[in-house]
Design a protein around this motif. Structure first.
Motif, PDB file in Angstrom:
ATOM      1  N   ASP A   7      11.578  17.278   0.894  1.00 47.50           N
ATOM      2  CA  ASP A   7      11.834  16.707   2.203  1.00 47.50           C
ATOM      3  C   ASP A   7      10.522  16.873   2.980  1.00 47.50           C
ATOM      4  O   ASP A   7       9.699  17.715   2.617  1.00 47.50           O
ATOM      5  CB  ASP A   7      12.987  17.469   2.869  1.00 47.50           C
TER       6      ASP A   7
ATOM      7  N   ASP B 200       9.909  16.762   6.957  1.00 48.86           N
ATOM      8  CA  ASP B 200       9.966  17.558   8.189  1.00 48.86           C
ATOM      9  C   ASP B 200      10.720  18.870   7.953  1.00 48.86           C
ATOM     10  O   ASP B 200      11.892  18.867   7.585  1.00 48.86           O
ATOM     11  CB  ASP B 200      10.631  16.736   9.303  1.00 48.86           C
ATOM     12  N   GLY B 201      10.038  19.974   8.154  1.00 45.14           N
ATOM     13  CA  GLY B 201      10.637  21.288   7.929  1.00 45.14           C
ATOM     14  C   GLY B 201      10.288  21.879   6.575  1.00 45.14           C
ATOM     15  O   GLY B 201      10.537  23.058   6.327  1.00 45.14           O
TER      16      GLY B 201
ATOM     17  N   GLU C  99       8.970  21.401  11.577  1.00 48.69           N
ATOM     18  CA  GLU C  99       9.839  20.439  12.270  1.00 48.69           C
ATOM     19  C   GLU C  99       9.621  20.538  13.773  1.00 48.69           C
ATOM     20  O   GLU C  99       9.930  21.561  14.387  1.00 48.69           O
ATOM     21  CB  GLU C  99      11.296  20.744  11.916  1.00 48.69           C
TER      22      GLU C  99
ATOM     23  N   ASP D 196      15.740  21.198   4.033  1.00 48.92           N
ATOM     24  CA  ASP D 196      16.111  22.170   5.065  1.00 48.92           C
ATOM     25  C   ASP D 196      17.364  21.759   5.820  1.00 48.92           C
ATOM     26  O   ASP D 196      17.730  22.404   6.791  1.00 48.92           O
ATOM     27  CB  ASP D 196      14.942  22.407   6.038  1.00 48.92           C
ATOM     28  N   ARG D 197      18.026  20.694   5.345  1.00 44.82           N
ATOM     29  CA  ARG D 197      19.242  20.251   6.042  1.00 44.82           C
ATOM     30  C   ARG D 197      20.366  19.969   5.038  1.00 44.82           C
ATOM     31  O   ARG D 197      20.116  19.697   3.863  1.00 44.82           O
ATOM     32  CB  ARG D 197      18.974  18.972   6.846  1.00 44.82           C
TER      33      ARG D 197
ATOM     34  N   ASP E 175      20.035  16.942   2.982  1.00 42.93           N
ATOM     35  CA  ASP E 175      19.236  17.063   1.762  1.00 42.93           C
ATOM     36  C   ASP E 175      20.110  17.554   0.611  1.00 42.93           C
ATOM     37  O   ASP E 175      20.028  17.037  -0.506  1.00 42.93           O
ATOM     38  CB  ASP E 175      18.072  18.046   1.982  1.00 42.93           C
TER      39      ASP E 175
END
Ligand SMILES: [Mg+2]
Length: 193
Positions: free
Chosen positions: A16, A18-19, A24, A141-142, A145
């Motif tokens: 991923d 961002d992060g 982020e 990070d989410r 994902d």
């Protein structure tokens, strides 16, 4: 023969953005505002040396929302590629989803199989780069994902703590291992060799 068939594709490390690659900050678009996440270069270098292809998969609703243009996004990614090259690392491919079903403006307002938690970007990468997803790794990070990785049949899903407030809630989206640094992912990869 069966083993040969199963191992025909390459391994990939999906990232991923961002992060995971950059901190982020929400709708990053300026190279000057980019702060790389601690350990990202070491992780990518080790994975590349271990034979993994490096593939970025990023939702970019900032394009959909009109916060920045597709061209500006691509310029930032060219700059990021250069920063990786400077570290001796080649990003093999960058997939992004510029659409959003509700907040998109104009042509960017639509549903897309590419928007995580849907697995479109990973499945396309698998086809285009001849990847074996079951032997591949995804770091996000989410929960979205986690959802995309599981839907694509990724072999090992890592969730980096820090962005999602409720990590346990991600279990509704599939299986994953929580890590607190990118170095933990790097160590896992090295342990598999
Ligand atoms: Mg992220």
């Amino acid at each position: 023969m069966e083993n040969l068939l199963h191992s025909s594709g390459c391994q990939a490390l999906f990232l991923d953005r961002d992060g995971i690659i950059n901190e982020e900050i929400g709708y990053l678009i300026e190279s000057e505002e980019t702060r790389f996440v601690t350990g990202i270069f070491d992780l990518c270098r080790s994975a590349q040396q271990a034979g993994y292809r490096l593939v970025v998969v990023t939702n970019q609703s900032g394009i959909a929302r009109g916060r920045y243009t597709e061209e500006a996004f691509l310029n930032l990614m060219d700059w990021m590629r250069g920063e990786f090259e400077g570290q001796g690392i080649t990003l093999d491919a960058i997939y992004y989803c510029p659409f959003h079903p509700e907040h998109g403006v104009g042509k960017y307002r639509r549903d897309s199989d590419d928007r995580k938690p849907k697995p479109g970007m990973l499945l396309r990468a698998a086809q285009e780069l001849n990847l074996d997803l079951s032997r591949s790794v995804f770091v996000g990070d989410r929960c979205t994902d986690v959802g995309a990785g599981n839907a694509a049949g990724i072999g090992k899903m890592f969730l980096l703590s820090g962005t999602e407030n409720d990590l346990a809630a991600c279990s509704a989206h599939g299986t994953y291992e929580t890590v607190h640094s990118l170095n933990e992912v790097r160590e896992w990869i090295l342990k598999q060799l």
